[in-house]
Write a protein that holds these residues in place. Sequence first.
Motif, PDB file in Angstrom:
ATOM      1  N   HIS A 270       0.867  -1.257  -0.002  1.00  0.00           N
ATOM      2  CA  HIS A 270       0.020   0.150   0.029  1.00  0.00           C
ATOM      3  C   HIS A 270       0.900   1.138   0.036  1.00  0.00           C
ATOM      4  O   HIS A 270       1.887   1.272   0.440  1.00  0.00           O
ATOM      5  N   GLY A 271       0.276   2.201  -0.702  1.00  0.00           N
ATOM      6  CA  GLY A 271       1.054   3.584  -0.628  1.00  0.00           C
ATOM      7  C   GLY A 271       1.164   4.203   0.830  1.00  0.00           C
ATOM      8  O   GLY A 271       0.247   4.072   1.368  1.00  0.00           O
ATOM      9  N   THR A 272       2.338   4.884   0.978  1.00  0.00           N
ATOM     10  CA  THR A 272       2.554   5.463   2.495  1.00  0.00           C
ATOM     11  C   THR A 272       2.022   6.864   2.435  1.00  0.00           C
ATOM     12  O   THR A 272       1.805   7.342   3.702  1.00  0.00           O
ATOM     13  N   ARG A 273       1.869   7.501   1.623  1.00  0.00           N
ATOM     14  CA  ARG A 273       1.669   8.852   1.158  1.00  0.00           C
ATOM     15  C   ARG A 273       0.117   9.146   0.637  1.00  0.00           C
ATOM     16  O   ARG A 273      -0.129   8.224  -0.454  1.00  0.00           O
TER      17      ARG A 273
ATOM     18  N   ARG B 112       1.262  -1.155  -5.137  1.00  0.00           N
ATOM     19  CA  ARG B 112       2.133  -2.164  -5.934  1.00  0.00           C
ATOM     20  C   ARG B 112       1.811  -3.334  -5.918  1.00  0.00           C
ATOM     21  O   ARG B 112       1.651  -3.829  -4.784  1.00  0.00           O
ATOM     22  N   HIS B 113       1.411  -4.002  -6.941  1.00  0.00           N
ATOM     23  CA  HIS B 113       1.104  -5.784  -6.817  1.00  0.00           C
ATOM     24  C   HIS B 113       2.221  -6.237  -7.562  1.00  0.00           C
ATOM     25  O   HIS B 113       2.587  -6.047  -8.381  1.00  0.00           O
TER      26      HIS B 113
ATOM     27  N   PRO C 120       4.893  -2.791   7.463  1.00  0.00           N
ATOM     28  CA  PRO C 120       3.739  -2.655   7.837  1.00  0.00           C
ATOM     29  C   PRO C 120       2.607  -2.521   6.743  1.00  0.00           C
ATOM     30  O   PRO C 120       1.464  -2.713   6.706  1.00  0.00           O
ATOM     31  N   ASP C 121       3.117  -2.014   5.432  1.00  0.00           N
ATOM     32  CA  ASP C 121       2.412  -1.579   4.359  1.00  0.00           C
ATOM     33  C   ASP C 121       2.134  -2.623   3.462  1.00  0.00           C
ATOM     34  O   ASP C 121       1.449  -2.628   2.483  1.00  0.00           O
ATOM     35  N   LEU C 122       2.810  -3.834   3.741  1.00  0.00           N
ATOM     36  CA  LEU C 122       2.505  -5.015   2.735  1.00  0.00           C
ATOM     37  C   LEU C 122       1.509  -5.974   3.287  1.00  0.00           C
ATOM     38  O   LEU C 122       1.269  -6.167   4.313  1.00  0.00           O
ATOM     39  N   GLU C 123       0.899  -6.733   2.510  1.00  0.00           N
ATOM     40  CA  GLU C 123      -0.045  -7.598   2.785  1.00  0.00           C
ATOM     41  C   GLU C 123      -0.281  -8.665   1.644  1.00  0.00           C
ATOM     42  O   GLU C 123       0.170  -8.397   0.594  1.00  0.00           O
ATOM     43  N   LEU C 124      -0.550  -9.831   2.155  1.00  0.00           N
ATOM     44  CA  LEU C 124      -0.910 -10.929   1.025  1.00  0.00           C
ATOM     45  C   LEU C 124      -2.048 -10.720   0.309  1.00  0.00           C
ATOM     46  O   LEU C 124      -3.179 -10.276   0.882  1.00  0.00           O
ATOM     47  N   GLU C 125      -1.954 -10.756  -1.012  1.00  0.00           N
ATOM     48  CA  GLU C 125      -3.082 -10.503  -1.955  1.00  0.00           C
ATOM     49  C   GLU C 125      -3.890 -11.881  -2.085  1.00  0.00           C
ATOM     50  O   GLU C 125      -3.353 -12.853  -2.614  1.00  0.00           O
ATOM     51  N   HIS C 126      -5.133 -11.761  -1.778  1.00  0.00           N
ATOM     52  CA  HIS C 126      -5.894 -13.192  -1.748  1.00  0.00           C
ATOM     53  C   HIS C 126      -6.855 -13.072  -3.023  1.00  0.00           C
ATOM     54  O   HIS C 126      -7.684 -12.034  -3.137  1.00  0.00           O
TER      55      HIS C 126
END
Length: 77
Positions: free
Chosen positions: A22-25, A31-32, A63-69
């Motif tokens: 996810h963008g931080t600002r 970005r995928h 903390p801005d990264l997550e798994l894409e389901h």
Amino acid sequence: MKSSRLEVVEMQIATGSRIVIHGTRVGDAERHGEVLEVRGDDGGPPYLVRFDDGGESLIFPGPDLELEHRGDTPGPS
């Protein structure tokens, strides 16, 4: 009174996992990408990622990264 407890959820990132950063600002795009290699010990970072725009980067997720389901997007009702 209930005691509060912090639950730690570990991400299971593996070769082939899809991620989103996810963008931080305000105004930053997400970005995928797809994990090409897991280079850390015991499946940890860093990860070599090919992003959907074709770029590749070695990342240490924050903390801005997550798994894409796949299939998380709600379908028509």
